[in-house]
Scaffold this active site. Structure first.
Site, PDB file in Angstrom:
ATOM      1  N   ARG A  46     -27.276  13.373  31.119  1.00 54.25           N
ATOM      2  CA  ARG A  46     -26.369  12.362  30.542  1.00 54.25           C
ATOM      3  C   ARG A  46     -25.403  11.805  31.592  1.00 54.25           C
ATOM      4  O   ARG A  46     -24.980  10.658  31.504  1.00 54.25           O
ATOM      5  CB  ARG A  46     -25.592  12.979  29.357  1.00 54.25           C
ATOM      6  CG  ARG A  46     -24.814  11.959  28.510  1.00 54.25           C
ATOM      7  CD  ARG A  46     -24.346  12.599  27.213  1.00 54.25           C
ATOM      8  NE  ARG A  46     -23.639  11.689  26.324  1.00 54.25           N
ATOM      9  CZ  ARG A  46     -22.329  11.694  26.130  1.00 54.25           C
ATOM     10  NH1 ARG A  46     -21.564  12.547  26.781  1.00 54.25           N
ATOM     11  NH2 ARG A  46     -21.770  10.839  25.297  1.00 54.25           N
ATOM     12  N   LEU A  72     -20.858   4.885  25.365  1.00 48.82           N
ATOM     13  CA  LEU A  72     -22.047   5.725  25.249  1.00 48.82           C
ATOM     14  C   LEU A  72     -21.766   6.611  24.038  1.00 48.82           C
ATOM     15  O   LEU A  72     -20.748   7.278  23.991  1.00 48.82           O
ATOM     16  CB  LEU A  72     -22.186   6.571  26.523  1.00 48.82           C
ATOM     17  CG  LEU A  72     -23.536   7.182  26.878  1.00 48.82           C
ATOM     18  CD1 LEU A  72     -23.487   7.835  28.240  1.00 48.82           C
ATOM     19  CD2 LEU A  72     -24.067   8.120  25.867  1.00 48.82           C
ATOM     20  N   SER A  73     -22.680   6.645  23.074  1.00 50.75           N
ATOM     21  CA  SER A  73     -22.445   7.396  21.840  1.00 50.75           C
ATOM     22  C   SER A  73     -22.269   8.893  22.103  1.00 50.75           C
ATOM     23  O   SER A  73     -22.800   9.435  23.074  1.00 50.75           O
ATOM     24  CB  SER A  73     -23.615   7.216  20.870  1.00 50.75           C
ATOM     25  OG  SER A  73     -23.878   5.854  20.657  1.00 50.75           O
ATOM     26  N   GLN A  74     -21.537   9.534  21.194  1.00 57.07           N
ATOM     27  CA  GLN A  74     -21.330  10.985  21.221  1.00 57.07           C
ATOM     28  C   GLN A  74     -22.687  11.707  21.081  1.00 57.07           C
ATOM     29  O   GLN A  74     -23.512  11.285  20.269  1.00 57.07           O
ATOM     30  CB  GLN A  74     -20.431  11.291  20.022  1.00 57.07           C
ATOM     31  CG  GLN A  74     -20.104  12.711  19.769  1.00 57.07           C
ATOM     32  CD  GLN A  74     -19.463  12.877  18.394  1.00 57.07           C
ATOM     33  OE1 GLN A  74     -19.272  11.915  17.649  1.00 57.07           O
ATOM     34  NE2 GLN A  74     -19.132  14.103  18.068  1.00 57.07           N
ATOM     35  N   PRO A  75     -22.932  12.763  21.844  1.00 60.48           N
ATOM     36  CA  PRO A  75     -24.214  13.474  21.742  1.00 60.48           C
ATOM     37  C   PRO A  75     -24.590  13.871  20.312  1.00 60.48           C
ATOM     38  O   PRO A  75     -25.760  13.767  19.930  1.00 60.48           O
ATOM     39  CB  PRO A  75     -24.011  14.708  22.629  1.00 60.48           C
ATOM     40  CG  PRO A  75     -23.037  14.246  23.654  1.00 60.48           C
ATOM     41  CD  PRO A  75     -22.114  13.310  22.948  1.00 60.48           C
TER      42      PRO A  75
END
Ligand code: SAH
Length: 223
Positions: A46, A72-75
């Protein structure tokens, strides 16, 4: 060792395997169950999808800025949306709206046959394409366009995922969904909910999953 794994190992000096393992544990605690999804998140670097100043935070379970007022979206959200998309069985053709950093694209590409990803901000698309090539993920095609129109030529899709939230689901996305296909999409303005829309013989079936917070799906493109 696969090419993807070689690139990944180079990143380990900067973020230890233990940090990644902690993230996976957290995702499991939050209810992510699909082992294939967890494995791909464990091994996808990431930090490569972030600018240097942000890279040290790559394995925190949080969304992070990628410029142009996008994130960037949260995992957890990446895992959840991917799991929901895959819940109907293996997928061949998947359309993604909002390439952004390309991280969600990279995760998807390791779990489905082909990914078509549309981004409206040209510099983001360029950067994402470079990273995906570096990771040797070749089953991805990207396009600079307004994703509210889908990507008709490559459809119909057995999976569509949007990483930006419209007030109302664009008709084109529903139209480009194959019979039995699933659309995973955040919907709403100030209050948003993640929805899964399944195309059946009779029409569309909607399931509301949980409250979420995404950047808005905007119309038009940015050079
Ligand atoms: N999946 C991305 C998330 C990026 S945030 C990642 O993992 O990094 C959402 C992205 O959707 C932004 O890059 C934004 O520019 C893009 N977006 C918003 N509206 C769009 C539209 N109509 N068409 C295509 N992309 C759009």
């Amino acid at each position: 060792m696969s090419a993807v794994n070689k690139v990944k190992l180079r990143g380990i000096g900067m973020t230890s395997q233990r940090t990644r393992e902690r993230l996976i544990q957290r995702l499991i605690e939050q209810g992510i169950e699909n082992m294939a999804v967890l494995d791909v998140i464990r091994t996808t670097p990431r930090h490569m999808f972030l600018d240097e100043a942000m890279a040290h935070r790559a394995y925190e379970d949080t969304s992070l800025p990628i410029g142009h007022q996008q994130t960037l979206s949260q995992p957890y959200i990446v895992a959840r949306m991917t799991e929901l998309l895959l819940a109907g069985g293996p997928l061949k053709q998947v359309l993604e709206i909002g390439t952004g950093s390309g991280y969600q694209t990279a995760v998807l590409a390791q779990l489905v046959e082909s990914v078509y990803s549309v981004e409206r901000i040209k510099p983001l698309q360029n950067k994402a394409r470079q990273r995906l090539r570096q990771l040797k993920l070749y089953n991805i095609q990207t396009k600079h366009a307004d994703g509210t129109m889908g990507w008709e030529e490559k459809g119909p899709y057995d999976g569509i995922i949007s990483t930006a939230a419209p007030e109302k689901i664009p008709q084109e996305l529903l139209r480009q969904l194959a019979s039995g296909g699933r659309l995973v999409i955040p919907v709403g303005g100030v209050q948003q909910h993640l929805q899964v829309v399944t195309r059946t013989q009779e029409g569309f079936q909607t399931e509301i999953v949980e409250a979420v917070r995404f950047v808005p799906l905007c119309s038009g493109t940015v050079r």
